[in-house]
Design an enzyme around this catalytic site. Structure first.
Site, short mmCIF file in Angstrom:
data_model
loop_
_atom_site.label_atom_id
_atom_site.label_comp_id
_atom_site.label_asym_id
_atom_site.label_seq_id
_atom_site.Cartn_x
_atom_site.Cartn_y
_atom_site.Cartn_z
N ASN A 25 37.36 35.77 39.05
CA ASN A 25 37.01 36.19 40.41
C ASN A 25 35.81 37.13 40.30
O ASN A 25 35.96 38.28 39.91
CB ASN A 25 38.22 36.90 41.04
CG ASN A 25 37.89 37.55 42.38
OD1 ASN A 25 36.84 37.27 42.97
ND2 ASN A 25 38.78 38.41 42.85
N LYS A 34 34.03 38.38 42.59
CA LYS A 34 33.88 39.31 43.72
C LYS A 34 32.43 39.31 44.20
O LYS A 34 31.78 38.27 44.13
CB LYS A 34 34.38 40.70 43.31
CG LYS A 34 35.78 40.65 42.69
CD LYS A 34 36.45 41.98 42.55
CE LYS A 34 37.83 41.77 41.93
NZ LYS A 34 38.61 42.98 41.85
N HIS A 36 43.43 38.31 48.88
CA HIS A 36 43.18 39.29 47.82
C HIS A 36 43.37 40.69 48.41
O HIS A 36 43.04 40.93 49.57
CB HIS A 36 41.76 39.12 47.27
CG HIS A 36 41.53 39.95 46.05
ND1 HIS A 36 41.24 41.29 46.12
CD2 HIS A 36 41.57 39.63 44.73
CE1 HIS A 36 41.12 41.77 44.89
NE2 HIS A 36 41.31 40.78 44.03
N GLU A 40 41.75 43.30 48.19
CA GLU A 40 40.54 43.92 48.75
C GLU A 40 40.30 43.41 50.17
O GLU A 40 39.83 44.15 51.03
CB GLU A 40 39.34 43.63 47.82
CG GLU A 40 39.42 44.49 46.56
CD GLU A 40 38.80 43.89 45.32
OE1 GLU A 40 38.03 42.91 45.43
OE2 GLU A 40 39.10 44.39 44.21
N GLU A 82 49.17 40.45 41.83
CA GLU A 82 48.19 41.46 41.44
C GLU A 82 48.62 42.83 41.99
O GLU A 82 48.40 43.11 43.18
CB GLU A 82 46.82 41.12 42.03
CG GLU A 82 46.23 39.84 41.51
CD GLU A 82 44.71 39.84 41.62
OE1 GLU A 82 44.04 39.68 40.60
OE2 GLU A 82 44.19 40.04 42.73
N GLY A 124 41.02 46.74 38.70
CA GLY A 124 39.82 47.51 38.39
C GLY A 124 40.08 48.92 37.88
O GLY A 124 39.17 49.74 37.82
N SER A 181 43.23 44.20 35.86
CA SER A 181 42.82 44.78 34.57
C SER A 181 43.16 43.91 33.36
O SER A 181 43.51 44.42 32.30
CB SER A 181 43.40 46.18 34.40
OG SER A 181 42.81 47.07 35.34
P1 PGA Z 1 40.12 43.22 37.67
O1 PGA Z 1 40.27 42.47 39.07
O2 PGA Z 1 40.40 42.20 36.59
O3 PGA Z 1 38.71 43.71 37.64
O4 PGA Z 1 41.13 44.31 37.63
C1 PGA Z 1 41.25 41.46 39.26
C2 PGA Z 1 41.19 40.95 40.67
O5 PGA Z 1 40.94 41.74 41.59
O6 PGA Z 1 41.39 39.74 40.92
#
Ligand code: PGA
Length: 257
Positions: free
Chosen positions: A12, A14, A102, A104, A172, A178, A214
């Site tokens: 992903n 983003k 997601h 976010e 998640e 992150g 992560s």
């Molecule tokens: P990350 O993000 O691996 O940077 O923690 C995962 C995600 O948001 O899908």
């Protein structure tokens, strides 16, 4: 449609990636798969770039093992919705998957479970596989509410018509995204078991359940060994060919879900 015999590793991106470096990154992945086909013995790879890159990446990933997806879509097929992109447009641009719900988007765009379910229906109608994301916040985790939250998000975000071919569930934990923090193997086991048992009630065949948050080269193998972890949703580490390839190579054994 996900391959039930392999781990599904999804990048992903983003809101990252201009055209030239993104094409370079994707070419590097493709070259590695040509030179080391064993990388894909137990893994299937999907990249979800920002919308403007889908068409250019579709050109170079055609006839390669890399599949593409988008990071969102609208719940309607077309119309006066300035700035929006429909599921059929994603499909037309070369996507096969779409990430929905997601954290976010649930946070910054206030997407509700109902919004996510409506988008998933649109994805199915367009012939896309929906990657439906669920997960608890830090506050909910600290309050011991993880399974309640997962239960509510599963019930609210997954529409009728979902099945193991058109839907992938991604667990998640919001606090792991992150941050460099990940749940313990036991916590992932409990969450994935719960999702598996809940999904099996409504899906004829268990869907693939991914872990995300992560994921890095040094923890991917351990996470992938956990029962009912059918793959990984990778954010930051999918932006570097070396790291993403190391994660892809971490998948060792075939899976049944
Ligand atoms: P990350 O993000 O691996 O940077 O923690 C995962 C995600 O948001 O899908």
């Amino acid at each position: 449609m996900p391959d039930s015999t392999k781990k599904l590793i999804i990048g992903n991106w983003k809101m990252n990636g201009l055209k030239a470096p993104s094409l370079q990154l994707t070419q590097a992945l493709i070259q590695s798969f040509i030179q080391q086909p064993e990388l894909l013995t137990a893994s299937e790879v999907v990249i979800c770039p920002p919308f403007p890159l889908l068409i250019s990446l579709a050109d170079i990933t055609k006839k390669t093992p890399v599949t593409l997806g988008a990071q969102n879509c609208h719940h309607l097929e077309k119309g006066a919705y300035t700035g929006e992109i429909s599921a059929s447009m994603v499909k037309d641009a070369g996507g096969s998957y779409v990430i929905l719900g997601h954290s976010e988007r649930r946070h910054y765009q206030q997407e509700s479970n109902e919004d996510v379910a409506a988008k998933a229906v649109a994805a199915y109608e367009a012939g896309l596989t929906a990657i439906i994301c669920i997960g608890e916040t830090l506050e909910e985790y600290n309050a011991g509410k993880t399974l309640d939250i997962l239960q509510a998000q599963l019930a609210g975000s997954i529409p009728a018509g979902a099945n193991a071919d058109n839907t992938v569930i991604a667990y998640e934990p919001v606090w792991a995204i992150g941050t460099g923090k990940i749940p313990t193997a036991d916590e992932i086991t409990v969450a994935h078991d719960f999702i598996y048992k809940t999904a099996i009630n409504t899906f004829e065949k268990a869907p693939k359940i991914l872990y995300g948050g992560s994921v890095k080269p040094d923890n991917a193998e351990e996470i992938l060994k956990i029962q009912h972890v059918g793959g990984l949703l990778v954010g930051g580490a999918s932006l570097k060919a070396e790291d993403f390839l190391a994660i892809i190579a971490s998948a060792k054994q075939p899976v049944s879900c």
